[in-house]
Design a protein around this motif. Structure first.
Motif, PDB file in Angstrom:
ATOM      1  N   ILE A 257       8.932  15.391  -4.156  1.00 52.92           N
ATOM      2  CA  ILE A 257      10.396  15.529  -4.117  1.00 52.92           C
ATOM      3  C   ILE A 257      11.027  14.243  -3.592  1.00 52.92           C
ATOM      4  CG2 ILE A 257      12.307  16.753  -3.028  1.00 52.92           C
ATOM      5  CD1 ILE A 257      10.585  19.245  -3.050  1.00 52.92           C
ATOM      6  N   GLY A 258      10.486  13.758  -2.442  1.00 56.23           N
ATOM      7  CA  GLY A 258      11.071  12.570  -1.836  1.00 56.23           C
ATOM      8  C   GLY A 258      10.800  11.310  -2.625  1.00 56.23           C
ATOM      9  N   ALA A 259       9.600  11.241  -3.226  1.00 52.81           N
ATOM     10  CA  ALA A 259       9.208   9.988  -3.869  1.00 52.81           C
ATOM     11  C   ALA A 259       9.701   9.904  -5.302  1.00 52.81           C
ATOM     12  CB  ALA A 259       7.692   9.842  -3.835  1.00 52.81           C
ATOM     13  N   ILE A 260       9.768  11.024  -5.993  1.00 48.09           N
ATOM     14  CA  ILE A 260      10.082  10.966  -7.421  1.00 48.09           C
ATOM     15  C   ILE A 260      11.373  11.698  -7.759  1.00 48.09           C
ATOM     16  CG2 ILE A 260       9.214  11.435  -9.746  1.00 48.09           C
ATOM     17  CD1 ILE A 260       7.523   9.449  -8.164  1.00 48.09           C
ATOM     18  N   VAL A 261      11.491  12.968  -7.305  1.00 47.86           N
ATOM     19  CA  VAL A 261      12.605  13.788  -7.787  1.00 47.86           C
ATOM     20  C   VAL A 261      13.947  13.245  -7.302  1.00 47.86           C
ATOM     21  CG1 VAL A 261      13.613  16.080  -7.771  1.00 47.86           C
ATOM     22  CG2 VAL A 261      11.144  15.813  -7.957  1.00 47.86           C
TER      23      VAL A 261
ATOM     24  N   LYS B  10       0.835  -1.208   0.000  1.00 46.25           N
ATOM     25  CA  LYS B  10       0.000   0.000   0.000  1.00 46.25           C
ATOM     26  C   LYS B  10       0.863   1.247   0.000  1.00 46.25           C
ATOM     27  CE  LYS B  10      -4.418  -1.363   1.935  1.00 46.25           C
ATOM     28  NZ  LYS B  10      -5.396  -1.176   2.984  1.00 46.25           N
ATOM     29  N   VAL B  11       1.906   1.236   0.857  1.00 46.14           N
ATOM     30  CA  VAL B  11       2.804   2.388   0.907  1.00 46.14           C
ATOM     31  C   VAL B  11       3.496   2.566  -0.439  1.00 46.14           C
ATOM     32  CG1 VAL B  11       4.853   3.335   2.001  1.00 46.14           C
ATOM     33  CG2 VAL B  11       3.151   2.180   3.382  1.00 46.14           C
ATOM     34  N   GLY B  12       3.991   1.464  -0.985  1.00 40.46           N
ATOM     35  CA  GLY B  12       4.692   1.534  -2.261  1.00 40.46           C
ATOM     36  C   GLY B  12       3.820   2.113  -3.355  1.00 40.46           C
ATOM     37  N   LEU B  13       2.549   1.705  -3.363  1.00 45.07           N
ATOM     38  CA  LEU B  13       1.646   2.209  -4.399  1.00 45.07           C
ATOM     39  C   LEU B  13       1.358   3.694  -4.199  1.00 45.07           C
ATOM     40  CD1 LEU B  13      -0.796  -0.796  -4.743  1.00 45.07           C
ATOM     41  CD2 LEU B  13       0.863  -0.004  -6.407  1.00 45.07           C
ATOM     42  N   GLN B  14       1.338   4.120  -2.915  1.00 46.60           N
ATOM     43  CA  GLN B  14       1.134   5.550  -2.668  1.00 46.60           C
ATOM     44  C   GLN B  14       2.309   6.359  -3.190  1.00 46.60           C
ATOM     45  OE1 GLN B  14       0.247   5.690   1.470  1.00 46.60           O
ATOM     46  NE2 GLN B  14      -1.867   5.074   1.106  1.00 46.60           N
ATOM     47  N   ILE B  15       3.518   5.781  -3.064  1.00 44.29           N
ATOM     48  CA  ILE B  15       4.696   6.477  -3.589  1.00 44.29           C
ATOM     49  C   ILE B  15       4.566   6.613  -5.106  1.00 44.29           C
ATOM     50  CG2 ILE B  15       7.184   6.304  -3.919  1.00 44.29           C
ATOM     51  CD1 ILE B  15       7.351   5.041  -1.157  1.00 44.29           C
TER      52      ILE B  15
ATOM     53  N   GLU C  53       1.901   6.765  -6.700  1.00 41.03           N
ATOM     54  CA  GLU C  53       0.821   7.708  -6.975  1.00 41.03           C
ATOM     55  C   GLU C  53       1.313   9.153  -6.909  1.00 41.03           C
ATOM     56  OE1 GLU C  53      -2.392   7.255  -4.282  1.00 41.03           O
ATOM     57  OE2 GLU C  53      -3.903   7.912  -5.708  1.00 41.03           O
ATOM     58  N   ALA C  54       2.429   9.375  -6.208  1.00 45.74           N
ATOM     59  CA  ALA C  54       2.926  10.742  -6.042  1.00 45.74           C
ATOM     60  C   ALA C  54       3.525  11.297  -7.325  1.00 45.74           C
ATOM     61  CB  ALA C  54       3.969  10.772  -4.922  1.00 45.74           C
ATOM     62  N   THR C  55       3.724  10.429  -8.323  1.00 45.52           N
ATOM     63  CA  THR C  55       4.251  10.918  -9.600  1.00 45.52           C
ATOM     64  C   THR C  55       3.304  11.984 -10.161  1.00 45.52           C
ATOM     65  OG1 THR C  55       4.842   8.624  -9.949  1.00 45.52           O
ATOM     66  CG2 THR C  55       5.223  10.128 -11.783  1.00 45.52           C
ATOM     67  N   PRO C  56       3.846  13.096 -10.638  1.00 46.12           N
ATOM     68  CA  PRO C  56       2.953  14.122 -11.184  1.00 46.12           C
ATOM     69  C   PRO C  56       2.190  13.601 -12.403  1.00 46.12           C
ATOM     70  CG  PRO C  56       5.219  14.919 -10.973  1.00 46.12           C
ATOM     71  CD  PRO C  56       5.246  13.469 -10.706  1.00 46.12           C
ATOM     72  N   ILE C  57       0.973  14.060 -12.550  1.00 43.82           N
ATOM     73  CA  ILE C  57       0.086  13.815 -13.692  1.00 43.82           C
ATOM     74  C   ILE C  57      -0.290  12.344 -13.865  1.00 43.82           C
ATOM     75  CG2 ILE C  57      -0.346  14.258 -16.150  1.00 43.82           C
ATOM     76  CD1 ILE C  57       2.011  16.381 -15.861  1.00 43.82           C
ATOM     77  N   ILE C  58       0.683  11.481 -14.169  1.00 46.88           N
ATOM     78  CA  ILE C  58       0.304  10.105 -14.484  1.00 46.88           C
ATOM     79  C   ILE C  58       0.265   9.212 -13.250  1.00 46.88           C
ATOM     80  CG2 ILE C  58       1.040  10.079 -16.901  1.00 46.88           C
ATOM     81  CD1 ILE C  58       3.692   8.825 -15.861  1.00 46.88           C
ATOM     82  N   GLY C  59       0.579   9.771 -12.052  1.00 49.59           N
ATOM     83  CA  GLY C  59       0.645   8.962 -10.838  1.00 49.59           C
ATOM     84  C   GLY C  59      -0.562   8.076 -10.588  1.00 49.59           C
TER      85      GLY C  59
ATOM     86  N   GLY D 197      -4.615  -2.643 -10.177  1.00 53.04           N
ATOM     87  CA  GLY D 197      -5.783  -3.251 -10.804  1.00 53.04           C
ATOM     88  C   GLY D 197      -7.088  -2.632 -10.353  1.00 53.04           C
ATOM     89  N   HIS D 198      -7.030  -1.669  -9.431  1.00 57.01           N
ATOM     90  CA  HIS D 198      -8.234  -1.023  -8.925  1.00 57.01           C
ATOM     91  C   HIS D 198      -7.823   0.331  -8.371  1.00 57.01           C
ATOM     92  CE1 HIS D 198     -11.711  -0.177  -6.396  1.00 57.01           C
ATOM     93  NE2 HIS D 198     -12.363  -1.076  -7.100  1.00 57.01           N
ATOM     94  N   PRO D 199      -8.642   1.364  -8.563  1.00 60.20           N
ATOM     95  CA  PRO D 199      -8.229   2.694  -8.095  1.00 60.20           C
ATOM     96  C   PRO D 199      -8.027   2.784  -6.585  1.00 60.20           C
ATOM     97  CG  PRO D 199     -10.152   2.839  -9.531  1.00 60.20           C
ATOM     98  CD  PRO D 199      -9.920   1.387  -9.272  1.00 60.20           C
ATOM     99  N   GLU D 200      -8.833   2.064  -5.792  1.00 59.89           N
ATOM    100  CA  GLU D 200      -8.703   2.199  -4.336  1.00 59.89           C
ATOM    101  C   GLU D 200      -8.237   0.928  -3.643  1.00 59.89           C
ATOM    102  OE1 GLU D 200     -12.588   3.228  -4.631  1.00 59.89           O
ATOM    103  OE2 GLU D 200     -11.774   4.878  -5.790  1.00 59.89           O
ATOM    104  N   ILE D 201      -8.775  -0.213  -4.079  1.00 59.13           N
ATOM    105  CA  ILE D 201      -8.532  -1.436  -3.326  1.00 59.13           C
ATOM    106  C   ILE D 201      -7.190  -2.047  -3.700  1.00 59.13           C
ATOM    107  CG2 ILE D 201      -9.414  -3.738  -2.819  1.00 59.13           C
ATOM    108  CD1 ILE D 201     -12.166  -2.689  -3.648  1.00 59.13           C
TER     109      ILE D 201
END
Lengths: 169, 224, 255
Positions: C105-109, B157-162, B164-170, B179-183
């Motif tokens: 910043i921490g996760a991507i940059v 879950k943590v890894g997927l949140q990381i 998700e932090a990618t801008p725009i396409i996260g 395979g699912h937006p939330e679950i």
């Protein structure tokens, strides 16, 4: 041949050692894995619990079908599977419990299932026939008698265990 | 007898040059720890490959029992570890091997870096090597989820949140992986299984083949 | 070697019919000191491999791979931890300059820059020199990154509560808890469940109450006076209630 030819050359010695070390590594890696994979055939067969099936007083000389359920443990998956048995008393008054699984290809046999062959077990798939005691009728597809359940009687109740080929049960 | 079979095949396929080429290619003496003990640093690449072979074999055997399904995954891992003979060893090889392969690869990368062995003409091989590093990290990340225990689920879950932090396409990346937006559940597990067992290993094999071919072509870098 | 016209082949194939003698090459033709891959080089490589394998197998025998209890997405009190080689990244995301609005910043940059630099190292460090002492920038950057990774991993390890982590992940025997029992109601009334969990399964701050192996007297004493990190005086009920609670908890046995 001279003495010299029998001596191991440096290259040969290295080759032998190399194959030895390689064999050791292969064995070290593979033996636990192979034993791991072979586990099902080396696992001791677990005995099956006896299951209460019928009251002895209900059993007649005419084969009757009794359905029952056995607990099956398939690795981590536990389930109850339906089984059935043809149960009757033979001339000596001993109880006979036959498995309804045809020994030919595993269809289910019926008592008096065919009008032309009264008092016989009949398999509708390939017209296999068995006598009342489970013996296969010659010149029909099955090549061995119906399996018999192990049984025991406690307090007037019939308990059945595993179905085994005739002679073992 | 064996010789006759070999000759019969060799006459038709001319296989001798194939293995002669591998067996007889020359290796510089400065990478052999028997000559200079400090040359043990050259062993890390070979050990990485060795652990990778162990990983592939033990992984193949583990799938004989493992089920990638949220209802059965944990049960099957528990069963294969505790009920199956040598299950602890085979799973142990895969579990600890995953850590060791990272360690060995890290040391190998450092060796190549500090020796400057990535310089011309070996730039491409360095890039392939870094890609292998990323594939290995991906294998570690996807494999961590498969036993479907508490730490697997929550770390994923943590890894997927990381991700998700990618801008725009996260969010899209996260949904694609999970395979699912939330679950994080049934679909995540089967996806991670497929990625862990088919996609990444396929990429890994291709990259490793390229890595080794380039080493053969260029030879090991000279001593400093 | 025979070339061109007059070459003989096996049947209509492209396999030459003339066999070359099966002898190893002469290494004296190569510059520098070299040796054959097979068997000279490979033997040393495999000896290292064999020693490594023995250690590796001993590790698998000595330390069974960990398996926590089956994943329960509803357990929100679980504190997650990634595999150790992702710990530095996990720790990085705890700092304020790399979390909250700056997570990107921490996760991507930062990881992206690090991996990008690693990937493109041959093009960033272009000089012909190979010795570390002759290329201080590249080596310095790498040493800095290494120090950062070691430091972050270390920080992550020391700030993590490993005992609580082991406790929260334990495989617990499943017990049907009678939530209508008087003892359970008393536990509820005295806020025991907020730490020990609704199924008394325990949590990050408190152990499971199932299968404690304690006698009713010991349970009553702990409920009143606390133990370990559990403060005393949490129990507010009467002595009669305490007795019931103690008997209830002591009677919870793992099947």
């Amino acid at each position: 041949m001279s003495e010299k030819k029998h001596r191991v050359s440096r290259r040969q010695f290295l080759n032998y050692t190399l194959t030895g070390v390689g064999g050791f590594m292969a064995a070290g890696i593979l033996s636990p894995m192979v034993r791991f994979a072979l586990d099902p055939i080396l696992k001791e067969e677990t005995g099956q619990d006896m299951v209460a099936v019928a009251q002895v007083k209900d059993i007649t000389t005419e084969p009757q079908r009794f359905d029952f359920k056995v607990k099956v443990k398939d690795a981590w998956y536990e389930s109850e599977e339906p089984r059935s048995a043809w149960v009757f008393k033979d001339e000596n008054g001993d109880i006979v419990a036959l498995s309804p699984i045809c020994t030919h290809l595993g269809c289910t046999v019926n008592w008096n299932g065919d009008k032309n062959n009264p008092n016989r077990f009949f398999c509708p798939c390939h017209y296999g026939l068995y006598e009342k005691d489970g013996t296969n009728v010659p010149n029909t597809p099955p090549t061995s008698p119906l399996h018999r359940y192990e049984y025991e009687i406690k307090d007037g109740t019939l308990y059945l265990g595993k179905a085994k080929p005739r002679g073992e049960a | 007898m064996l010789n006759k079979i070999y000759n019969w095949i060799d006459e038709r396929l001319d296989i001798t040059p194939l293995w002669r080429d591998i067996a007889d290619h020359e290796v510089p003496e400065h990478v052999n720890p028997a000559h200079h003990f400090s040359a043990f640093v050259y062993c890390f690449g070979g050990l990485t490959f060795f652990v990778t072979v162990i990983q592939i074999l033990s992984g193949m055997f583990l799938t004989m029992y493992y089920v990638p399904d949220i209802k059965n995954a944990w049960e099957s891992v528990y069963y294969l570890q505790n009920e199956v003979a040598f299950g602890q060893i085979v799973r142990g090889m895969h579990h600890w091997g995953a850590s060791l392969v990272i360690v060995m690869m890290f040391l190998h990368t450092l060796r190549v870096f500090f020796q400057g062995a990535y310089k011309k003409p070996r730039e491409l091989n360095w890039i392939v090597g870094v890609l292998i590093f990323m594939v290995m990290m991906g294998l570690g990340f996807t494999g961590y989820l498969l036993p479907w225990d508490m730490k697997a689920l929550f770390a994923t879950k943590v890894g997927l949140q990381i991700a998700e932090a990618t801008p725009i396409i996260g969010p899209a990346i996260k949904t694609l992986l999970a395979g699912h937006p939330e679950i994080v559940g049934a679909q995540t597990l089967t996806r991670f299984f497929a990625i862990h067992v088919f996609f990444l290993p396929a990429a890994l094999l291709g990259l490793m083949a390229a890595h080794f071919l380039m080493i053969r072509k260029q030879g090991i870098s000279g001593p400093l | 070697m025979h070339r061109g016209k007059g070459m003989k082949f096996v049947g209509d194939s492209r396999v030459p019919a003339v066999r070359k003698p099966n002898i190893p090459k002469d290494y004296s033709e190569y510059p520098g000191k070299t040796e054959a891959f097979w068997p000279n080089f490979l033997l040393k490589e495999w000896m290292v491999g064999a020693v490594f394998l023995i250690g590796f197998l001993s590790l698998t025998v000595a330390h069974p791979s960990p398996l926590e209890r089956v994943a329960d997405p509803t357990d929100t009190s679980y504190i997650p931890l990634p595999d150790w080689y992702f710990l530095f990244l996990y720790q990085l995301l705890k700092y304020s300059f790399a979390s909250g609005p700056y997570t990107v910043i921490g996760a991507i940059v930062i990881p992206g820059l690090a991996f990008g630099a690693l990937l493109l190292a041959p093009f960033l460090d272009r000089g012909p020199e190979r010795r570390p002492s002759k290329r201080p920038v590249a080596v310095g950057m790498m040493l800095l990154t290494l120090a950062a990774i070691v430091f972050l991993t270390w920080e992550s390890v020391v700030t993590h509560d490993w005992e609580a982590a082991a406790e929260q992940g334990k495989i617990r025997a499943e017990v049907e808890i009678d939530t209508n029992a008087e003892g359970y109601k008393i536990l509820e009334a005295n806020t025991c469940l907020t730490c020990h969990g609704e199924n008394l399964q325990g949590g990050p701050a408190a152990p499971s109450l199932v299968g404690t192996g304690l006698s009713p007297e010991e349970v009553a004493n702990i409920a009143k006076n606390g133990v370990g990190s559990m403060p005393g005086g949490l129990f507010q009920g009467t002595d009669e209630e305490l007795q019931k609670l103690a008997e209830f908890v002591a009677g919870l046995d793992a099947e």
